[in-house]
Design a protein around this motif. Structure first.
Motif, PDB file in Angstrom:
ATOM      1  N   UNK A   1     -46.944  41.475   8.618  1.00  0.00           N
ATOM      2  CA  UNK A   1     -46.804  40.420   9.610  1.00  0.00           C
ATOM      3  C   UNK A   1     -45.462  40.512  10.295  1.00  0.00           C
ATOM      4  N   UNK A   2     -45.470  40.210  11.563  1.00  0.00           N
ATOM      5  CA  UNK A   2     -44.228  40.140  12.306  1.00  0.00           C
ATOM      6  C   UNK A   2     -43.735  38.714  12.383  1.00  0.00           C
ATOM      7  N   UNK A   3     -42.690  38.535  13.148  1.00  0.00           N
ATOM      8  CA  UNK A   3     -42.021  37.238  13.191  1.00  0.00           C
ATOM      9  C   UNK A   3     -42.959  36.111  13.620  1.00  0.00           C
ATOM     10  N   UNK A   4     -43.778  36.364  14.599  1.00  0.00           N
ATOM     11  CA  UNK A   4     -44.627  35.277  15.091  1.00  0.00           C
ATOM     12  C   UNK A   4     -45.668  34.865  14.067  1.00  0.00           C
ATOM     13  N   UNK A   5     -46.199  35.831  13.390  1.00  0.00           N
ATOM     14  CA  UNK A   5     -47.193  35.499  12.375  1.00  0.00           C
ATOM     15  C   UNK A   5     -46.517  34.804  11.198  1.00  0.00           C
ATOM     16  N   UNK A   6     -45.327  35.271  10.891  1.00  0.00           N
ATOM     17  CA  UNK A   6     -44.619  34.659   9.769  1.00  0.00           C
ATOM     18  C   UNK A   6     -44.243  33.211  10.064  1.00  0.00           C
ATOM     19  N   UNK A   7     -44.027  32.909  11.319  1.00  0.00           N
ATOM     20  CA  UNK A   7     -43.646  31.530  11.609  1.00  0.00           C
ATOM     21  C   UNK A   7     -44.862  30.705  11.991  1.00  0.00           C
ATOM     22  N   UNK A   8     -46.021  31.094  11.506  1.00  0.00           N
ATOM     23  CA  UNK A   8     -47.237  30.315  11.705  1.00  0.00           C
ATOM     24  C   UNK A   8     -46.967  28.877  11.269  1.00  0.00           C
ATOM     25  N   UNK A   9     -47.278  27.940  12.128  1.00  0.00           N
ATOM     26  CA  UNK A   9     -47.015  26.523  11.892  1.00  0.00           C
ATOM     27  C   UNK A   9     -45.530  26.212  11.818  1.00  0.00           C
ATOM     28  N   UNK A  10     -44.767  27.019  12.452  1.00  0.00           N
ATOM     29  CA  UNK A  10     -43.341  26.755  12.488  1.00  0.00           C
ATOM     30  C   UNK A  10     -42.836  26.989  13.888  1.00  0.00           C
ATOM     31  N   UNK A  11     -41.566  27.254  13.971  1.00  0.00           N
ATOM     32  CA  UNK A  11     -40.999  27.525  15.284  1.00  0.00           C
ATOM     33  C   UNK A  11     -40.384  28.914  15.260  1.00  0.00           C
ATOM     34  N   UNK A  12     -40.775  29.719  16.191  1.00  0.00           N
ATOM     35  CA  UNK A  12     -40.193  31.046  16.279  1.00  0.00           C
ATOM     36  C   UNK A  12     -39.102  31.008  17.337  1.00  0.00           C
ATOM     37  N   UNK A  13     -37.891  31.189  16.895  1.00  0.00           N
ATOM     38  CA  UNK A  13     -36.772  31.121  17.822  1.00  0.00           C
ATOM     39  C   UNK A  13     -36.436  32.533  18.280  1.00  0.00           C
ATOM     40  N   UNK A  14     -36.511  32.770  19.557  1.00  0.00           N
ATOM     41  CA  UNK A  14     -36.206  34.095  20.080  1.00  0.00           C
ATOM     42  C   UNK A  14     -34.976  33.993  20.969  1.00  0.00           C
ATOM     43  N   UNK A  15     -33.920  34.565  20.501  1.00  0.00           N
ATOM     44  CA  UNK A  15     -32.690  34.574  21.274  1.00  0.00           C
ATOM     45  C   UNK A  15     -32.753  35.767  22.240  1.00  0.00           C
ATOM     46  N   UNK A  16     -32.008  35.711  23.284  1.00  0.00           N
ATOM     47  CA  UNK A  16     -31.930  36.805  24.250  1.00  0.00           C
ATOM     48  C   UNK A  16     -33.323  37.282  24.666  1.00  0.00           C
ATOM     49  N   UNK A  17     -34.092  36.319  25.087  1.00  0.00           N
ATOM     50  CA  UNK A  17     -35.464  36.564  25.478  1.00  0.00           C
ATOM     51  C   UNK A  17     -35.526  37.566  26.624  1.00  0.00           C
ATOM     52  N   UNK A  18     -34.524  37.494  27.489  1.00  0.00           N
ATOM     53  CA  UNK A  18     -34.535  38.373  28.669  1.00  0.00           C
ATOM     54  C   UNK A  18     -34.308  39.830  28.295  1.00  0.00           C
ATOM     55  N   UNK A  19     -33.682  40.056  27.146  1.00  0.00           N
ATOM     56  CA  UNK A  19     -33.402  41.432  26.751  1.00  0.00           C
ATOM     57  C   UNK A  19     -34.616  42.109  26.109  1.00  0.00           C
ATOM     58  N   UNK A  20     -35.647  41.327  25.969  1.00  0.00           N
ATOM     59  CA  UNK A  20     -36.815  41.853  25.279  1.00  0.00           C
ATOM     60  C   UNK A  20     -37.572  42.837  26.174  1.00  0.00           C
TER      61      UNK A  20
END
Lengths: 831, 591
Positions: free
Chosen positions: A522-541
């Motif tokens: 699982x990646x970050x989004x799946x791991x934060x199922x029912x939580x909040x996935x905080x993505x910093x520096x979204x533009x650098x993605x």
């Protein structure tokens, strides 16, 4: 004695029912049978002293208890002899007080007392009997709670009766106190009473029933167990960290003569020892030293030693957790496994440590342990059903306290929710050391609480999660906000866009290095199922990674089709992203889209987009300066504001998320419709040069989510009109910030495919016009400058509606863009 | 017996018993002694502090552990590495008609009949180790005294034993209570026939003991300290203490531990099993005192630090550092401030007062020259220093956070379990491109947390426990370290390679005193000055929007340190200006 009931013969973890059906059982009398038969036989011959004292059967027999053992056996004997005396009939109708039975005693044997106390055995016996017979949960019930329980146990051939200590306390607090202070004696009597009752109800019932007490009035902290608690009944909470393997403990041994093959009578363990017969007992043989242990005819009981450790929230700062050993017998073996949070009720015991096995001398030390009577798993699901990974979040652990504490806590939270300013208070408590940004914090608060996820019967589902994007200048504490939310949210994952790949965010397939099997990770989004996935520096993605987010943010799933694995994983996560403008600082002359290089399709999936711009506001700077100076040179404690601490906040959020499911009230629904229609209508505003799509279905979904979250904040079951109004306001604030075309000073819906008021644009245009007029009138070309406030006053005089400083600034910015005026901080100059 | 106090040094337990008997005969119920002292501590306090006995107490370390007599008074300096919980023991019991006490001993002094009346008391167990990363110069003084002490002991050894013999014989008739405490051969005479055969035989075989003592690693003599009658909050993990108490070390007891019966094995399966008395000495603590960094200096503190004197020391230290840093004055200034930094308070998650320094612009070569020189210099200046060469292999393999091992029920120490005020140098120049595994990622996270919040997560397997720490961190790197964001980033510009002359011990001592003492200076700021600073900050922000709260925070921390470096407790405008100037120079380099 009465308590010696373990029905497990072979020491293995087989259940008692199995053993009953096993052929061995026919050959060898079940232990409970043997014991009780013997007991009855002996009591009938009025030689009660021959029964093993209760301590040695029910609790691990060791002669090293601090109380001299001689007194113990005496105690046991007395308790045993008391049985026939206190016949239930004689005390049946006595008033519910253990002292009340005194009158009966004259007729019976002289009163017996528990050694070293003034507790009369008969009294206790009668009190227990009264309790079992008469205690009712509810007065309307015909039969007592425990009578029913006993009948039930007899039916299912159970072996223990769970007794809620609260019930005992409610019925007879005196008995409760005696039980807690002298558990060994009182429990022995308890078991005897149970035995008598059982045999009266069902004469052929030959198993033992043990009383298992749980739910004591007070629970001791492991840290506070001290010598005065020894031999008392205690209840401790903690986490199991280690379980020993199951130890078969011999209870009854049978020996066989090697010479003549004679089997000895079963020899019962006496204080942890088996006295091996030195010679054959058969008169014909009498061979010396010929007896050998027959293992498979001996009776064993299960025993297990479990280490219990304090839960993190009980550990004071700078301390390490304390541990205590629990001794589990029979049924309790394997009742818990490492990692479980449990509440154990038992008797705190101490055992002295010997210098050597052969010596009588003891070191002056004691090893302590708890002889466990009852083990209750603390129910984790109460508050954290959604958040099973709460463990990392230390503050969340407090919610798993005993029901009492839990209730208190809930009451506190509810009390808190009743405060009229709870919304503001929570906003203040969110990242208190980040200044201003109140509207952003309100949006984040809504994200924390979340809306209701909806799943229609048709299979369509609507997410309840609110996605937020923060765009802004560097150094505007965006990352700090992210960090803070990450800490608060039940299952937050914090990742940086720069280092995240598409698979790292969603899920990926790898080969297990050892087995060669393909594994789905699982990646970050799946791991934060029912939580909040905080993505910093979204533009650098990378674009690739971003495109993966489309599915996640709207459908809340991650689909994988790779290496033979086709899967759809849940990723019901709220996304909180923050991005820097492409040219490191936000360029007000460019549109949002140009500032952040994000595709509009993705942008539209964010419910709220906040622009955090670094305004050159001296007031803010001064506050910041003051705060930091105070931080360094004053007593930091004095800086405390009226805010909720982070643990309360977490508890509040998780309780609301778990328990509050607000629904739209009619009034609110009406308001939503009205507001939505108005938003749509604004797009068709007559006179606007082009028709703009102002609001889509996405917007109304966002609004519903936001208003639900707002209702949750108030612990309200209903979404009210004011929630909807606030949701509209939040959305507009966010849009106003993000959808303003800074080159014209107006909001242009085309910037983001969704929109807000064209009327707002009209208003702005009017304001712009008015401002231009005023400047034309009042100010000379190249003349002296005018202060902003003066201009505002002037505007207010002219226009009927309200004029805000911000509107004025926006208008002036436009004018400056046209090269009409120059704005220097507070002063305006026409050029 | 009244006039003759026991030899507190050689026979502290005798003194304990004497006071106990006194207290009992004066009519106090022994039951009331639970959790409080009956006068024994006062006696020792008087002996140690009022009569100057403290200097005579030998300091326990790896060198002299084999020479110190069991049951004598010793002193141990160490950090609380783990807390092993509480232990219940028979505090007092009735032997016939007289009350006896077991306080401050491991083994009952008298046979306890099973029928005797007993009082169970409790004590706390602390596992202490010498302060990690302690520099050798702090121990020099101990070693000296130890050596002296040891010489005295060896020279007196035979004679002393003799005297004790006599004493024991003398007292045997008059006081039936005394002989057990001698802990030396005479007592076996009487006890052998009785109830303690094996124990006494063992202690009688004192001479054979030496061979059985395991060799202690250099500077890693652990000690199990048993603390009596103490509030929980008084002692914290990672605190450094000076303990004075009774030393017991029974290598023989271990033999039996293995054979104890199954049941007790199961229940006692705890840390103590893994710390047999044969491996770890015990200390029954009478008196303990929390130590700060300054307690590890051995020059007598300068009594009256005049501003002039402080200024002088500051100048010479600055000169020294400038020389070491290749004539980089700005770096030397920053270094002084860095070396004086300390966490003063915590607000929310912010640790106020820390000032980590990142010297950038190092190459492999310059790191090996200047880095090593600097490392050496810092080692000479501060009592506790540690340096970590940051490589991918190190990150992937090292266990830097303490971890609870539930098999042994012990907290396994890690690189980051450090006492307050430790200096940590991280050399990032050796870091090459590579892949971090999960341990590596976790380690980087730990280091970053330590940098940012001065907190270390201790791994308790089922959960993490956050422990606050106070560590000064210095980083050498090529470019600005992004893995470990320091408060102060300064490109390092050495201009000359100067040979580092050795300084005299006196100068060194003055510097050490300077760094450790001024670190904990109180600090305040006048309202006018506050106003001036606020104005400055606002103006700075108006001029440069990229300045944030972190920069301001750093400035103020630097201001405090700057004023402390002059030995002043109140920030003056002059020092504030100096900070601004320093910051300007730094920015110039960055730009």
């Amino acid at each position: 004695m009465a308590s010696d009931s373990s029905p497990i013969h072979n020491g293995g973890p087989s259940s008692p029912d199995d053993s009953y059906s096993s052929p061995i059982d026919n050959t060898f009398s079940s232990p409970g049978d043997a014991n009780s038969r013997r007991r009855r036989r002996r009591s009938s011959t009025a030689s009660g002293y021959a029964t093993p004292p209760p301590q040695h059967s029910r609790f691990a027999a060791t002669d090293a208890t601090p109380t001299p053992s001689s007194t113990q056996s005496r105690r046991g004997r007395r308790a045993a002899r008391a049985t026939p005396v206190a016949t239930p009939t004689s005390t049946d109708e006595a008033p519910p007080s253990s002292e009340g039975g005194e009158g009966d005693e004259h007729d019976e044997a002289p009163p017996m007392f528990v050694w070293g106390t003034n507790i009369s055995v008969q009294d206790v016996n009668a009190a227990i009997l009264r309790f079992l017979r008469h205690f009712r949960d509810h007065p309307s019930q015909a039969e007592g709670k425990y009578m029913r329980a006993i009948h039930h146990i007899l039916e299912v051939e159970g072996e223990s009766l769970d007794v809620d200590a609260h019930d005992v306390f409610d019925y007879d607090s005196d008995l409760y106190n005696k039980m807690v202070r002298y558990p060994l004696e009182v429990l022995a009597i308890f078991d005897i009473v149970l035995m008598d009752m059982a045999s009266r109800i069902k004469p052929l019932f030959e198993k033992h029933i043990q009383a298992r007490i749980f739910n004591l009035k007070t629970s001791t902290s492991m840290r506070n167990l001290n010598p005065s608690d020894i031999e008392k009944m205690v209840s401790v909470k903690g986490m199991i960290i280690r379980c020993s393997s199951i130890i078969p403990e011999i209870r009854e041994a049978i020996f066989r003569c090697l010479i003549c093959g004679y089997y000895s009578d079963p020899i019962v363990v006496d204080r942890g020892r088996i006295n091996e017969p030195t010679r054959c007992e058969r008169q014909e043989c009498l061979a010396k030293n010929s007896m050998t242990l027959v293992h498979n005819r001996c009776r064993f009981a299960d025993k297990q030693i479990v280490r219990l450790q304090e839960t993190p929230d009980e550990i004071p700062e700078g301390g390490t957790p304390h541990t205590v050993s629990l001794l589990m017998h029979d049924k309790l073996v394997d009742a818990g496994k490492p990692g479980d949070r449990v509440e154990a009720t038992g008797i705190y015991r101490a055992m002295s440590v010997r210098v050597g096995p052969t010596q009588r001398t003891v070191k002056s030390l004691f090893k302590t342990y708890i002889d466990c009577l009852h083990l209750k798993k603390t129910d984790k699901s109460r508050m954290q059903a959604e958040d099973p990974m709460e463990l990392e979040n230390g503050s969340g652990d407090k919610d798993e306290d005993a029901p009492l504490d839990y209730q208190d806590k809930v009451e506190q939270l509810k009390e808190l929710a009743k405060q009229p300013d709870i919304y503001e208070r929570l906003t203040r408590s969110l990242a208190p050391n980040i200044w201003e940004l109140d509207d952003v914090k309100k949006g984040l608060l809504c994200q924390l609480f979340g809306g209701n996820a909806l799943k229609l019967l048709s299979g369509a589902s609507f997410r309840g999660d609110i996605n937020i994007l923060l765009v802004g200048d560097p150094g505007t504490s965006k990352s700090q906000l992210l960090q803070y939310i990450h800490k608060l949210s039940p299952r937050g994952i914090y990742t940086s866009g720069r280092g995240s790949s598409a698979v790292g965010l969603t899920a990926y397939v790898t080969k297990d290095p050892e087995t060669g099997e393909t594994v789905l990770e699982s990646g970050a989004l799946v791991l934060s199922d029912r939580g909040i996935c905080c993505i910093d520096e979204f533009d650098k993605m990378s674009d690739n990674a971003r495109s993966m987010l489309h599915e996640v943010m709207e459908q809340q799933t991650v689909s994988i089709a790779k290496a033979g694995i086709i899967a759809s994983l849940n990723a019901r996560t709220s996304v909180l992203a923050c991005a820097n403008p492409s040219g490191s600082r936000y360029n007000p002359r460019l549109s949002v889209i140009d500032n952040i290089h994000l595709p509009p399709t993705l942008l539209s999936r964010f419910d709220l987009i906040y622009l955090i711009l670094d305004k050159a506001d001296e007031q803010t700077d001064r506050r910041l300066a003051k705060h930091i100076v105070a931080l360094h040179f004053e007593n930091p404690e004095s800086l405390e504001q009226d805010v909720l601490d982070i643990s309360t906040l977490t508890a509040y959020v998780s309780y609301a998320r778990r328990h509050i499911r607000p629904e739209l009230s009619d009034e609110a629904a009406e308001e939503l419709t009205r507001g939505y229609v108005e938003m749509r209508r604004r797009g068709n505003f007559p006179g606007s040069s082009k028709k703009v799509i102002t609001a889509t279905a996405r917007q109304i979904e966002s609004l519903i989510r936001l208003s639900e979250a707002l209702a949750r904040i108030r612990f309200s079951q209903w979404v009210e009109k004011r929630d909807v109004e606030e949701a509209f306001r939040l959305l507009e604030v966010a849009l106003q910030q993000s959808a303003t075309d800074h080159s014209t000073g107006t909001i242009d819906m085309d910037l983001i495919t969704t929109g807000v008021s064209a009327s707002e644009r009209m208003r702005r245009e009017n304001l712009l016009l008015a401002t231009r007029n005023i400047i034309m009138e009042k100010m000379q070309l190249g003349g002296s400058s005018t202060r902003l406030l003066e201009l505002l006053e002037e505007l207010k005089k002219q226009s009927s509606g309200e004029v805000h400083m911000n509107d004025l600034r926006n208008a002036l910015a436009t004018l400056a863009g046209e090269g009409f005026v120059v704005v220097h901080g507070d002063s305006i100059k026409r050029i | 017996m009244v006039g003759l106090p026991f030899d507190c040094l050689a026979n502290p337990l005798g003194a304990v018993r004497l006071t106990f008997e006194k207290a009992v005969t004066s009519g106090t119920d022994p039951a009331t002694f639970d959790g409080r002292d009956w006068g024994a501590i006062d006696l020792f306090r008087e002996f140690l502090f009022d009569k100057g006995g403290l200097s005579k107490v030998p300091i326990l370390d790896h060198e002299n552990v084999r020479w110190i007599e069991p049951n004598s008074l010793v002193r141990f300096r160490g950090m609380v590495q783990d807390m092993l919980g509480n232990e219940f023991y028979v505090g007092a019991f009735k032997d016939g008609s007289t009350w006896r006490t077991n306080k401050f001993t491991d083994v009952a002094s008298f046979p306890m009949g099973s029928s005797s009346e007993v009082k169970v008391w409790e004590r706390r167990l602390l596992y202490c180790i010498p302060v990690p990363a302690q520099n050798s110069w702090t121990q020099a003084i101990h070693s000296e005294t130890v050596v002296n002490r040891y010489k005295n002991q060896t020279s007196q050894h035979g004679e002393k034993r003799h005297r004790e013999d006599d004493a024991a014989v003398d007292h045997m008739d008059s006081t039936a209570s005394e002989h057990e405490f001698q802990g030396s051969p005479p007592l076996s005479k009487k006890m052998c026939e009785g109830t303690l055969p094996s124990w006494t035989q063992e202690s009688a075989s004192n001479s054979s003991k030496l061979s059985m003592i395991p060799d202690f690693d250099q500077s890693s003599l652990p000690c199990l300290v048993k603390i009596y009658d103490l509030l929980e909050s008084d002692l914290k993990l990672n605190d450094v203490f000076d303990f004075v108490g009774v030393f017991t070390f029974n290598p023989e007891l271990a033999v039996h531990m293995d054979e104890s019966d199954e049941f007790s094995n199961g229940v006692c399966e705890d840390a103590l099993v893994h710390l047999p008395p044969s491996k770890v000495p015990r200390l029954h603590c009478f008196i303990h005192r929390k130590l700060g960094v300054h307690d590890f200096l051995h020059s007598p503190p300068i009594t009256e630090p005049t501003p002039h004197l402080v200024r002088g020391i500051r100048e010479s230290l600055l000169g020294h550092l400038t020389a070491i840093l290749g004539n980089d004055g700005v770096a030397a200034h920053c270094m002084v401030l860095h070396l004086l930094s300390k966490v003063h308070a915590r607000v929310d998650t912010v640790a106020v007062g820390k000032l980590s320094l990142n010297l950038t612009g190092f190459t492999k070569e310059s790191a090996s020259i200047f880095g090593n020189q600097l490392n050496l210099a810092i080692q000479n200046l501060l009592p506790f220093t540690r340096s970590i060469p940051l490589t991918v292999e190190y990150l992937n393999s090292a266990s830097i956070a303490p971890r609870k091992d539930y098999q042994t029920d012990r907290l396994v120490t890690g690189v980051l379990q450090l006492a307050e005020g430790t200096h940590l140098t991280i050399d990032e120049t050796q870091l090459k491109a590579g892949t971090l595994n999960s341990i590596g990622v976790e380690n980087v996270r730990l280091l970053k947390n330590l940098m940012e919040w001065q907190k270390v997560d201790y791994d308790f397997e089922y959960y993490k426990m956050e422990m606050t720490s106070d560590v000064q961190i210095l980083i050498f790197s090529e470019g600005k370290s992004n893995i470990l964001p320091a408060d102060l980033v300064l490109p390092f510009r050495p201009s000359a390679m100067s040979s580092c002359e050795n300084k005299g011990t006196e100068v060194l001592q003055a510097w050490r005193w300077y760094l450790t003492t001024l670190r904990s200076m109180p600090h305040s700021i006048e309202p006018e000055m506050q106003k001036a600073i606020e104005d400055d900050l606002v103006a700075a922000r108006q001029a440069n929007r990229s300045l944030g709260s972190q920069d301001f925070s750093r400035w103020l921390a630097m201001a405090r340190l700057m004023s402390a470096s002059f030995g002043e407790s109140c920030l003056s405008l002059e020092h504030w200006q100096m900070v601004k100037e320093l910051e300007r120079q730094r920015r110039e380099r960055l730009g």
